[in-house]
Design an enzyme around this catalytic site. Structure first.
Site, short mmCIF file in Angstrom:
data_model
loop_
_atom_site.label_atom_id
_atom_site.label_comp_id
_atom_site.label_asym_id
_atom_site.label_seq_id
_atom_site.Cartn_x
_atom_site.Cartn_y
_atom_site.Cartn_z
CB SER A 94 44.38 -13.50 -148.92
OG SER A 94 44.55 -14.39 -149.98
N1 SAH Z 1 49.59 -15.43 -151.86
C1 SAH Z 1 49.12 -14.44 -152.82
C2 SAH Z 1 47.77 -14.29 -153.24
C3 SAH Z 1 47.43 -15.94 -153.93
S1 SAH Z 1 46.32 -15.68 -155.27
C4 SAH Z 1 49.49 -13.01 -152.15
O1 SAH Z 1 50.00 -12.96 -150.95
O2 SAH Z 1 49.12 -12.03 -153.02
C5 SAH Z 1 46.53 -17.40 -155.78
C6 SAH Z 1 47.72 -17.48 -156.79
O3 SAH Z 1 47.79 -18.80 -156.81
C7 SAH Z 1 47.47 -16.53 -158.16
O4 SAH Z 1 48.45 -15.87 -158.40
C8 SAH Z 1 47.43 -17.94 -158.88
O5 SAH Z 1 48.16 -17.41 -160.26
C9 SAH Z 1 48.55 -18.66 -158.36
N2 SAH Z 1 48.22 -20.26 -158.73
C10 SAH Z 1 47.05 -20.85 -158.99
N3 SAH Z 1 47.47 -22.11 -159.51
C11 SAH Z 1 48.65 -22.28 -159.26
C12 SAH Z 1 49.64 -23.33 -159.28
N4 SAH Z 1 49.23 -24.42 -159.83
N5 SAH Z 1 50.90 -23.29 -159.18
C13 SAH Z 1 51.45 -21.97 -158.59
N6 SAH Z 1 50.48 -20.80 -158.42
C14 SAH Z 1 49.34 -20.97 -158.83
#
Ligand code: SAH
Length: 246
Positions: A94
């Site tokens: 993000s």
């Molecule tokens: N917080 C992260 C960015 C998040 S991007 C950072 O600091 O880099 C969103 C992430 O959520 C992705 O890696 C995606 O694979 C994950 N995601 C999506 N659905 C999910 C779920 N049901 N459980 C766990 N992770 C999930």
């Protein structure tokens, strides 16, 4: 009052820059580290403190975590820009300001127990770990989860517990949590996460599909209060929640 604030921010900015630019005379990778530190301080002053982030712990955490190490090598020099970046597997880290505002909304301190859904690069987890001693994070894409786990360990964030799996069900063995942060957009609030939030706890989650709102959820004895904070754009939450949309 406002002018006073911006003067103090400007003076702080000049002081920081003077300190950083006086650290010259190094070469190679050490010089590069100093350059990234400078960029990080500038990021906090111009993108974070100048907006509405006032929590000192959040500002300090954002000054400390080496964001450039959480992005693929080809994007390192862009790591301190005012935007999201790709981290592979069609996912993104993000925008720094979004990380800051979500962290500030959680109102955590060193004794808070925090759950993150969507580890991604591990950057948000590292920011949380700068403030709180008890951070749990779940990532659904195994390669991202494993990479974040070893990166966090190598940077000394050894107390962060990383799990590969679907975050929809939360982390039942560690509940209840003082704070839950979801960094992928959910079509609706995941009930298991609400259940694992302490009374008095706070959850921050992007809700929606095409148009999304960052929601702050607070839980009290009387029930759950939902507030919309700002419009956002996150990658979608996948897994179980997508089967439960009807
Ligand atoms: N917080 C992260 C960015 C998040 S991007 C950072 O600091 O880099 C969103 C992430 O959520 C992705 O890696 C995606 O694979 C994950 N995601 C999506 N659905 C999910 C779920 N049901 N459980 C766990 N992770 C999930």
């Amino acid at each position: 009052m406002c002018r006073y604030f911006s003067l103090s921010v400007t003076l702080r900015y000049i002081a920081v820059m003077t300190m950083l630019f006086s650290c010259s005379g190094h070469s190679g990778s050490h010089q590069k580290d100093i350059d990234y530190t400078k960029l990080r301080y500038v990021m906090v002053e111009t993108q974070i403190a100048r907006r509405d982030i006032t929590d000192k712990n959040v500002l300090e955490a954002m000054r400390t975590v080496p964001r450039h190490l959480f992005v693929p090598e080809e994007f390192r020099d862009d790591a301190y820009r005012d935007g999201p970046l790709p981290i592979g597997h069609d996912q993104t880290i993000s925008q720094p300001y979004i990380v800051a505002i979500m962290t500030q909304l959680l109102k955590i301190d060193s004794v808070s127990k925090v759950l993150e859904i969507g580890t991604g690069s591990g950057y948000q987890a590292a920011v949380l770990a700068e403030i709180s001693d008890s951070v749990y994070t779940i990532e659904i894409i195994p390669a991202l989860g494993r990479h974040a786990d070893s990166l966090l360990d190598s940077l000394g964030y050894t107390s962060v517990q990383v799990r590969v799996g679907d975050g929809y069900l939360g982390w039942p063995e560690a509940e209840p949590f003082d704070a839950i942060i979801v960094t992928a957009a959910a079509p609706k609030l995941p009930q298991p996460l609400l259940d694992q939030l302490k009374v008095g706890g706070r959850m921050v989650i992007p809700v929606g599909q095409f148009s999304q709102e960052l929601m702050l959820i607070t839980k009290s004895e009387e029930g759950v209060v939902k507030e919309s904070v700002i419009p956002v754009r996150f990658v979608p939450m996948t897994g179980e929640i997508q089967k439960r949309q009807t």
